[in-house]
Design a protein around this motif. Structure first.
Motif, short mmCIF file in Angstrom:
data_model
loop_
_atom_site.label_atom_id
_atom_site.label_comp_id
_atom_site.label_asym_id
_atom_site.label_seq_id
_atom_site.Cartn_x
_atom_site.Cartn_y
_atom_site.Cartn_z
N ASP A 166 32.72 54.23 0.27
CA ASP A 166 32.50 55.47 -0.48
C ASP A 166 32.96 55.33 -1.93
O ASP A 166 32.33 55.87 -2.85
CB ASP A 166 33.25 56.63 0.18
CG ASP A 166 32.56 57.13 1.44
OD1 ASP A 166 31.55 56.51 1.84
OD2 ASP A 166 33.04 58.12 2.02
N ASP A 167 34.05 54.60 -2.13
CA ASP A 167 34.54 54.37 -3.49
C ASP A 167 33.51 53.58 -4.29
O ASP A 167 33.25 53.88 -5.46
CB ASP A 167 35.87 53.62 -3.44
CG ASP A 167 36.48 53.42 -4.83
OD1 ASP A 167 36.42 54.35 -5.65
OD2 ASP A 167 37.03 52.33 -5.08
N LEU A 168 32.90 52.58 -3.66
CA LEU A 168 31.86 51.81 -4.32
C LEU A 168 30.67 52.70 -4.66
O LEU A 168 30.13 52.66 -5.78
CB LEU A 168 31.42 50.64 -3.44
CG LEU A 168 30.23 49.81 -3.93
CD1 LEU A 168 30.47 49.27 -5.34
CD2 LEU A 168 29.96 48.66 -2.96
N LEU A 169 30.25 53.54 -3.72
CA LEU A 169 29.14 54.46 -3.97
C LEU A 169 29.48 55.41 -5.12
O LEU A 169 28.62 55.73 -5.95
CB LEU A 169 28.83 55.27 -2.72
CG LEU A 169 27.98 54.57 -1.66
CD1 LEU A 169 28.02 55.35 -0.35
CD2 LEU A 169 26.54 54.42 -2.14
N ARG A 170 30.72 55.84 -5.16
CA ARG A 170 31.15 56.74 -6.24
C ARG A 170 30.97 56.07 -7.60
O ARG A 170 30.55 56.70 -8.58
CB ARG A 170 32.61 57.14 -6.01
CG ARG A 170 33.14 58.17 -6.99
CD ARG A 170 34.52 58.65 -6.59
NE ARG A 170 34.44 59.59 -5.46
CZ ARG A 170 34.81 59.30 -4.21
NH1 ARG A 170 35.28 58.10 -3.91
NH2 ARG A 170 34.71 60.20 -3.25
N HIS A 171 31.25 54.78 -7.66
CA HIS A 171 31.09 54.05 -8.92
C HIS A 171 29.61 53.77 -9.21
O HIS A 171 29.19 53.83 -10.37
CB HIS A 171 31.88 52.74 -8.88
CG HIS A 171 33.34 52.93 -9.10
ND1 HIS A 171 33.89 53.12 -10.34
CD2 HIS A 171 34.38 52.98 -8.21
CE1 HIS A 171 35.20 53.27 -10.23
NE2 HIS A 171 35.53 53.19 -8.95
N VAL A 172 28.83 53.46 -8.18
CA VAL A 172 27.40 53.21 -8.39
C VAL A 172 26.75 54.42 -9.05
O VAL A 172 25.99 54.29 -10.03
CB VAL A 172 26.71 52.88 -7.05
CG1 VAL A 172 25.18 52.96 -7.20
CG2 VAL A 172 27.11 51.49 -6.56
N PHE A 173 27.02 55.60 -8.53
CA PHE A 173 26.40 56.81 -9.07
C PHE A 173 27.19 57.38 -10.25
O PHE A 173 26.60 57.80 -11.26
CB PHE A 173 26.27 57.87 -7.97
CG PHE A 173 25.18 57.58 -6.99
CD1 PHE A 173 23.88 58.00 -7.23
CD2 PHE A 173 25.43 56.86 -5.84
CE1 PHE A 173 22.86 57.73 -6.35
CE2 PHE A 173 24.41 56.58 -4.93
CZ PHE A 173 23.12 57.01 -5.19
#
Length: 236
Positions: A51-58
């Motif tokens: 989720d942290d990675l997704l937060r950075h992607v978006f």
């Protein structure tokens, strides 16, 4: 740039590419680690969770978009000049970040709710920049047309849909497309003909351009039920 930042950015780019190709639910952290040549354990050095990675992607992408759009439109010019700057930057951004725009269009429902809420909050900040330009244009007596929020969504939708049909090897550059979009918008919004920059462009590809816009209209019509909550007071 520090090595850690370079690795982190590489992971975000790889994750974006894989998410676009396979869908968010179809990609694991192990898949991403393999793509960039890291162990899964090493990946946790840069991101605490998927989720942290997704937060950075978006989040990283749209945060930079907001900063850049503000820089492009913060000059003291009139609303017509700001609209031109906004559209030219937005079109350039879409063709440069096709994977990110495609991902945000078609995979938003796969994002965890808390990350999706943060992304939508940032998107509202981006929307607000364009809506402020449109309000300024109305106050100056330069813009007519629909409700400001409806107009903003229509303009953004026209630009965003480039991620589905723009061909980098095609006959028109991003700047050419931006100019054609602006001809449509300015001739449709500006009430003072002195503000118009020439006549609407004509070319042998006019029919194909019309077909592309028709496809975009069909797409956005199908998604209208998703936009209606955002158009209502208190919508998310």
């Amino acid at each position: 740039m520090a090595k850690g930042t370079m690795v982190r950015d590489e992971v975000v780019r790889a994750a974006t590419r894989l998410f676009t190709e396979r869908g968010i639910r179809g990609v694991s952290l192990q898949n991403i680690a393999d793509e960039v040549g890291l162990t899964k354990g090493a990946l946790y050095h840069y991101f605490s969770s998927r989720d942290d990675l997704l937060r950075h992607v978006f989040g990283d992408w749209i945060t930079q978009e907001i900063i850049s759009l503000r820089q492009q439109t913060s000059h003291p010019g009139d609303a017509v000049e700001k609209l031109r700057a906004y559209v030219r930057y937005h079109v350039s951004s879409v063709v440069t970040n096709v994977d990110l725009y495609t991902l945000s269009f078609f995979s938003e429902v796969e994002i965890p709710p808390d990350v999706r809420a943060e992304f939508r909050g940032l998107k509202r900040q981006s929307d607000a920049i364009l809506m402020e330009i449109l309000r300024q244009g109305r106050a100056e007596g330069r813009f007519a047309g629909p409700d400001v929020k409806v107009a903003a969504f229509a303009i953004d939708g026209m630009c965003n849909w480039l991620c589905q049909w723009y061909d980098v090897d095609g006959p028109k550059s991003a700047a050419d497309i931006a100019d054609e979009f602006l001809a449509l918008l300015v001739h449709g919004l500006v009430t003072d003909t002195n503000d118009r920059e020439g006549d609407p462009p004509t070319s042998s590809s006019s029919l194909e351009t019309a077909k592309q816009h028709a496809r975009a209209i069909r797409f956005h019509s199908e998604r209208l039920h998703d936009l209606l909550p955002r158009l209502s007071p208190g919508g998310s």
